[in-house]
Write a protein that holds these residues in place. Structure first.
Motif, PDB file in Angstrom:
ATOM      1  N   THR A   1       0.832  -1.199   0.000  1.00  0.00           N
ATOM      2  CA  THR A   1       0.000   0.000   0.000  1.00  0.00           C
ATOM      3  C   THR A   1       0.866   1.249   0.000  1.00  0.00           C
ATOM      4  O   THR A   1       0.597   2.210  -0.731  1.00  0.00           O
ATOM      5  CB  THR A   1      -0.942   0.009   1.220  1.00  0.00           C
ATOM      6  OG1 THR A   1      -1.785  -1.146   1.174  1.00  0.00           O
ATOM      7  CG2 THR A   1      -1.811   1.263   1.234  1.00  0.00           C
TER       8      THR A   1
ATOM      9  N   LYS B   1      -5.900   1.980  -1.854  1.00  0.00           N
ATOM     10  CA  LYS B   1      -5.824   1.105  -0.688  1.00  0.00           C
ATOM     11  C   LYS B   1      -6.348  -0.297  -0.982  1.00  0.00           C
ATOM     12  O   LYS B   1      -5.867  -1.282  -0.411  1.00  0.00           O
ATOM     13  CB  LYS B   1      -6.618   1.714   0.480  1.00  0.00           C
ATOM     14  CG  LYS B   1      -6.011   2.970   1.046  1.00  0.00           C
ATOM     15  CD  LYS B   1      -6.805   3.489   2.239  1.00  0.00           C
ATOM     16  CE  LYS B   1      -8.114   4.117   1.815  1.00  0.00           C
ATOM     17  NZ  LYS B   1      -8.849   4.698   2.954  1.00  0.00           N
TER      18      LYS B   1
ATOM     19  N   SER C   1      -4.159  -2.007   5.481  1.00  0.00           N
ATOM     20  CA  SER C   1      -3.909  -1.206   4.286  1.00  0.00           C
ATOM     21  C   SER C   1      -4.286   0.253   4.520  1.00  0.00           C
ATOM     22  O   SER C   1      -3.579   1.166   4.084  1.00  0.00           O
ATOM     23  CB  SER C   1      -4.703  -1.770   3.103  1.00  0.00           C
ATOM     24  OG  SER C   1      -4.455  -1.027   1.919  1.00  0.00           O
TER      25      SER C   1
ATOM     26  N   CYS D   1     -11.191   1.370   4.492  1.00  0.00           N
ATOM     27  CA  CYS D   1     -10.637   0.238   3.762  1.00  0.00           C
ATOM     28  C   CYS D   1     -11.079  -1.089   4.379  1.00  0.00           C
ATOM     29  O   CYS D   1     -11.141  -2.104   3.688  1.00  0.00           O
ATOM     30  CB  CYS D   1      -9.110   0.323   3.721  1.00  0.00           C
ATOM     31  SG  CYS D   1      -8.374  -0.751   2.476  1.00  0.00           S
TER      32      CYS D   1
END
Length: 349
Positions: free
Chosen positions: A161, A208, A235, A279
């Protein structure tokens, strides 16, 4: 007369004078639970009833200070057996506690911070961000980890990421999104929402989610929703702290000291948390897309659409309403996890 309650058992009855004697002898504590025989449902403490009747208690000292320390014993103060047999090495909780608590001090002790501040200031901010990432990771691991969660996969997603953030935003690839070009100071409220949802929200949530998808596609077993939620949280933290470094070295550095200090703290705590929650939602819907591929088109759409709308509205509506949007995101994620079983049975049919 009074009764003493310990570990669910009731003892007595005792008079006030007997209670006083037991306290002074160390057989009872002032904070032991007690009840009067006249009010058996009114549970108080021994101290309460003694004070109520103006009974004074004097607990005698057992010798002088040095005599007491001698009686306590050296082993209680400095347990040599622990160090001689090195039993602390096998205590993972102790080592983890020391690691989390002492890393910043260790960096100061070996001179890393001073050297980096002179040669490569970015490294100082990044090391601090990594430190907070570890704390967030442990926090999320405690609440969301499953037996499927692997340290190797967690670290891979974290650094993938960060690489994606550097490539996409560092090289300006995000400007491919046409909605970035509608941002200007004179934009109206609706246009502002469109910009933050379809430019900022869409691009950042995709950034992400892609490492999450790449890693989950290589999984050797079906991943349950909570597993991908955890990886999504990681992430999000990776994105949030990396983004925070840029703000701390750029925009925040131009603010007055007090405001800059607070914003720097926010960039290490609440704001990475928001990225993680958004995320995490992407991870939830992505897990369903993998488990029920017949619905993957709509589920992958929701994996980006829901967090990007939350993200965009948070940015567009300002601090107060943004806080409400943030709370809604947390509630949604927890609700998704609680009701996930119901949706699995629905999609299975």
């Amino acid at each position: 007369m009074y009764y003493i309650i310990r570990n669910g058992q009731q003892y007595g009855p005792y008079s006030l004078d007997v209670l006083r004697q037991y306290v002074e002898a160390g057989q009872l504590l002032l904070h032991d639970k007690a009840v009067s025989d006249t009010k058996p449902d009114d549970i108080q403490t021994v101290k309460y009833f003694l004070r109520q009747q103006n009974v004074r208690v004097r607990i005698p000292h057992k010798g002088a200070l040095l005599d007491q320390i001698k009686d306590i014993g050296r082993e209680l103060i400095l347990p040599q057996s622990t160090f001689q047999h090195k039993t602390w090495i096998s205590d993972k909780r102790l080592l983890l506690l020391a690691l989390v608590g002492l890393v910043p001090l260790g960096l100061l002790a070996i001179g890393v911070v001073g050297l980096a501040a002179e040669v490569f200031p970015f490294a100082v901010f990044y090391l601090v961000s990594l430190y907070f990432s570890v704390i967030w990771g442990l926090f999320f691991y405690y609440f969301f980890s499953t037996s499927q969660v692997k340290l190797k996969t967690t670290l891979l997603i974290f650094f993938l990421t960060q690489i994606a953030v550097f490539v996409i935003f560092g090289l300006g690839i995000n400007n491919i999104n046409p909605f970035y070009h509608i941002n200007n100071e004179n934009a109206g409220f609706l246009l502002r929402i469109v910009f933050f949802v379809f430019a900022v929200g869409l691009t950042e949530e995709l950034t992400k989610a892609v490492p999450l998808w790449l890693v989950s596609a290589q999984a050797k077993e079906p991943l349950i929703p909570q597993t991908l939620v955890f990886y999504g949280l990681i992430s999000g933290i990776a994105f949030g702290v990396f983004e925070g470094v840029e703000y701390q070295m750029g925009i925040n550095a131009n603010l007055d000291y007090t405001t800059s200090f607070f914003y720097n703290i926010a960039r290490l705590t609440s704001l990475p948390f928001l990225h993680a929650i958004w995320c995490g939602i992407a991870g939830y819907f992505s897990a369903f897309a993998l488990l029920y591929p017949k619905y993957r088109k709509s589920l992958y759409f929701l994996a980006i659409a829901v967090p990007m709308v939350l993200h965009g509205l948070y940015d567009a509506l300002g601090t107060f309403f943004g806080l409400m949007i943030s709370f809604i995101g947390v509630v949604l994620l927890m609700t998704y996890l609680k009701t996930g079983v119901n949706y699995q049975s629905k999609l299975r049919n």
